[in-house]
Design a protein around this motif. Sequence first.
Motif, mmCIF file in Angstrom:
data_model
loop_
_atom_site.group_PDB
_atom_site.id
_atom_site.type_symbol
_atom_site.label_atom_id
_atom_site.label_comp_id
_atom_site.label_asym_id
_atom_site.label_seq_id
_atom_site.Cartn_x
_atom_site.Cartn_y
_atom_site.Cartn_z
ATOM 1 N N VAL A 160 0.815 -1.208 0.000
ATOM 2 C CA VAL A 160 0.000 0.000 0.000
ATOM 3 C C VAL A 160 0.854 1.266 0.000
ATOM 4 O O VAL A 160 0.364 2.348 -0.339
ATOM 5 N N LEU A 161 2.116 1.158 0.399
ATOM 6 C CA LEU A 161 3.043 2.283 0.368
ATOM 7 C C LEU A 161 4.164 1.973 -0.608
ATOM 8 O O LEU A 161 4.705 0.864 -0.593
ATOM 9 N N PRO A 162 4.548 2.911 -1.460
ATOM 10 C CA PRO A 162 5.704 2.669 -2.329
ATOM 11 C C PRO A 162 6.991 2.709 -1.520
ATOM 12 O O PRO A 162 7.203 3.605 -0.696
ATOM 13 N N GLY A 163 7.838 1.717 -1.707
ATOM 14 C CA GLY A 163 9.107 1.704 -0.997
ATOM 15 C C GLY A 163 9.151 0.682 0.116
ATOM 16 O O GLY A 163 8.292 -0.202 0.225
ATOM 17 N N HIS A 218 1.939 0.376 12.102
ATOM 18 C CA HIS A 218 0.859 0.587 13.071
ATOM 19 C C HIS A 218 -0.248 1.358 12.369
ATOM 20 O O HIS A 218 -0.075 2.506 11.967
ATOM 21 N N LEU A 219 -1.411 0.708 12.214
ATOM 22 C CA LEU A 219 -2.566 1.277 11.518
ATOM 23 C C LEU A 219 -3.631 1.622 12.551
ATOM 24 O O LEU A 219 -4.001 0.784 13.377
ATOM 25 N N THR A 220 -4.128 2.857 12.499
ATOM 26 C CA THR A 220 -5.135 3.285 13.461
ATOM 27 C C THR A 220 -6.012 4.353 12.821
ATOM 28 O O THR A 220 -5.827 4.706 11.648
ATOM 29 N N THR A 221 -7.001 4.863 13.573
ATOM 30 C CA THR A 221 -7.868 5.932 13.075
ATOM 31 C C THR A 221 -7.892 7.074 14.083
ATOM 32 O O THR A 221 -7.925 6.851 15.299
ATOM 33 N N PHE A 222 -7.874 8.295 13.555
ATOM 34 C CA PHE A 222 -8.050 9.499 14.354
ATOM 35 C C PHE A 222 -8.940 10.454 13.577
ATOM 36 O O PHE A 222 -8.701 10.712 12.386
ATOM 37 N N ASN A 223 -9.971 10.947 14.216
ATOM 38 C CA ASN A 223 -10.816 11.987 13.629
ATOM 39 C C ASN A 223 -11.367 11.585 12.258
ATOM 40 O O ASN A 223 -11.404 12.386 11.323
ATOM 41 N N GLY A 224 -11.762 10.299 12.125
ATOM 42 C CA GLY A 224 -12.367 9.824 10.894
ATOM 43 C C GLY A 224 -11.397 9.575 9.764
ATOM 44 O O GLY A 224 -11.816 9.385 8.615
ATOM 45 N N ARG A 225 -10.097 9.538 10.056
ATOM 46 C CA ARG A 225 -9.081 9.314 9.030
ATOM 47 C C ARG A 225 -8.144 8.207 9.493
ATOM 48 O O ARG A 225 -7.849 8.087 10.682
ATOM 49 N N TYR A 226 -7.692 7.376 8.540
ATOM 50 C CA TYR A 226 -6.739 6.319 8.864
ATOM 51 C C TYR A 226 -5.319 6.899 8.878
ATOM 52 O O TYR A 226 -4.957 7.725 8.026
ATOM 53 N N PHE A 242 1.702 8.439 7.402
ATOM 54 C CA PHE A 242 0.877 8.467 6.202
ATOM 55 C C PHE A 242 -0.585 8.456 6.640
ATOM 56 O O PHE A 242 -0.927 7.848 7.659
ATOM 57 N N SER A 243 -1.459 9.106 5.863
ATOM 58 C CA SER A 243 -2.879 9.080 6.210
ATOM 59 C C SER A 243 -3.721 8.859 4.958
ATOM 60 O O SER A 243 -3.285 9.107 3.826
ATOM 61 N N SER A 244 -4.955 8.389 5.185
ATOM 62 C CA SER A 244 -5.830 8.006 4.079
ATOM 63 C C SER A 244 -7.278 8.057 4.540
ATOM 64 O O SER A 244 -7.575 7.895 5.733
ATOM 65 N N THR A 245 -8.177 8.239 3.588
ATOM 66 C CA THR A 245 -9.603 8.121 3.882
ATOM 67 C C THR A 245 -10.171 6.786 3.440
ATOM 68 O O THR A 245 -11.295 6.431 3.809
ATOM 69 N N ASP A 246 -9.377 6.012 2.643
ATOM 70 C CA ASP A 246 -9.920 4.792 2.045
ATOM 71 C C ASP A 246 -8.988 3.583 2.124
ATOM 72 O O ASP A 246 -9.297 2.531 1.543
ATOM 73 N N LEU A 247 -7.854 3.705 2.796
ATOM 74 C CA LEU A 247 -6.863 2.632 2.916
ATOM 75 C C LEU A 247 -6.200 2.279 1.582
ATOM 76 O O LEU A 247 -5.494 1.279 1.492
ATOM 77 N N VAL A 248 -6.404 3.112 0.582
ATOM 78 C CA VAL A 248 -5.824 2.874 -0.734
ATOM 79 C C VAL A 248 -4.899 4.017 -1.143
ATOM 80 O O VAL A 248 -3.746 3.802 -1.529
ATOM 81 N N HIS A 266 3.035 12.441 5.117
ATOM 82 C CA HIS A 266 3.185 13.621 5.966
ATOM 83 C C HIS A 266 4.648 13.899 6.331
ATOM 84 O O HIS A 266 4.912 14.806 7.131
ATOM 85 N N GLY A 267 5.560 13.133 5.751
ATOM 86 C CA GLY A 267 6.973 13.398 5.981
ATOM 87 C C GLY A 267 7.478 12.848 7.305
ATOM 88 O O GLY A 267 6.811 12.072 7.995
#
Length: 462
Positions: A178-181, A187-195, A215-221, A226-227
């Motif tokens: 899901v991430l290039p590289g 560690h995958l979690t959710t905060f404020n409606g965002r993954y 890294f953050s996402s709204t759809d896991l794709v 965020h650096g």
Amino acid sequence: MTARALLATSTLFTGCVVVLSGSAAQAATLPTGTRSLESVNYPGRYVRHLDSLARIDPISTAQEKLDASFTVVNGLASPSCYSFQARNGQFLRHRDYRLRLDTNTGDATFRGDATFCAADGSVAGSIALASYNYPDRRVRHRDYALWLDPVADTAAFRADSSFRLTTAWAPKTNKNPVLPGLFADPHLTTFNGRYYLYPTTDGYAGWGGTYYKAFSSTDLVNWTDHGVILDHGPDVSWADNSAWAPAVATANGRYYLYFSGGLASGNTAKQLGVAVADSPAGPFRDALGRPLVTSSQFSGGQAIDPAVFTDTDGRSYLYWGQGVCRVVPLNTDMTSYDPAQVRTITPSGYNEAPFVLKRNGTYYLMWSENDTRSEDYRVAYATSTSPLGPWTNRGVVLQKRLDLGIKGTGHHSVVQVPGTDTWYIAYHRFAVPAGDGTNRETAIDRLEFNTDGTIRPVIPTL
């Protein structure tokens, strides 16, 4: 300009930094993901590898399309620069100033040779690539072969060293990674409606990475980078490498990053730290200026792989350990605990990477078995009616899938889609196809439960 180049220049190069011809490259932003590189002064010729050597050639056959498709990834030597990974898993690097493909050894020399810093090229929408470890040299073509040559302030050199990033000849079609590289221990979690995804930066010999990204996402794709959110070098006084296995929790209106750290020389024992931020995307600062858990505080096991579980009553628990699994309730400040309350809860088969979730009143302790360098690295779990145990072992739920070349599946985390009973598991595996225990990538797949509450075996996917 070809139609492919027009597409690239219209969508990919907003915000590039202009540099003076002949000067060292300065930071220009490139999109990560699968791309091809077209020569500016030979339109229709693309960077490709032929018998491991890099050159620019016309592209027509299916194999040539594969050879001319690279994934732009986080720079192996610097997060502000870039590396280029071929479809066979190897990286574009220079050796004796010749550009070629090689397998990442993870040492500092290779990482530097395989890292390039981007600047604007000779025409709008093009880029030039300067060597990270030889900043006065740029990638250019000579007689269609790619070399690393000293910068020359001539029109010919500027054209020879300029490329257009275009849509890939052979775009990525797989769901994972899901991430290039190279990233591990996600560690995958959710905060404020965002993954949010917090991994270890991988690709270092001896796992000697120094910083964490978010890294953050709204759809896991589709993921936003965020650096760097914490760098052991400038940000942590008691550790300078072994930036491993971050985990983030929230409380008191703030965000807490738990991490492993060690020293490159001297006492190499690992310790746990905690950093704090006002945003889940950081930046984080060391909350204590010292370890939260020291290497000598408890007998047996290694102080790595922290994970925090917050129960429905608001109480948070810190789990950690390699060889021995420990847990302790955290105080409400999230940065302290009572050492007298530390419990050892090591289940049979446990090696490292504990993770706890709760569903329908049942607590699930999950962990990784075997060594992360083994293709048999895998995830098992146990259940309990308490976050402290005792635990009933339930067996393995995630393991290798050799028919797809998937190996070393482990060090996971689990997230629940808010407001649903849908769950996903993030984990790392050997990078496909040329990875190993220090060249790993992050994958996400569904985690499903049987009607009796047991977990169904996870099917790892490409």
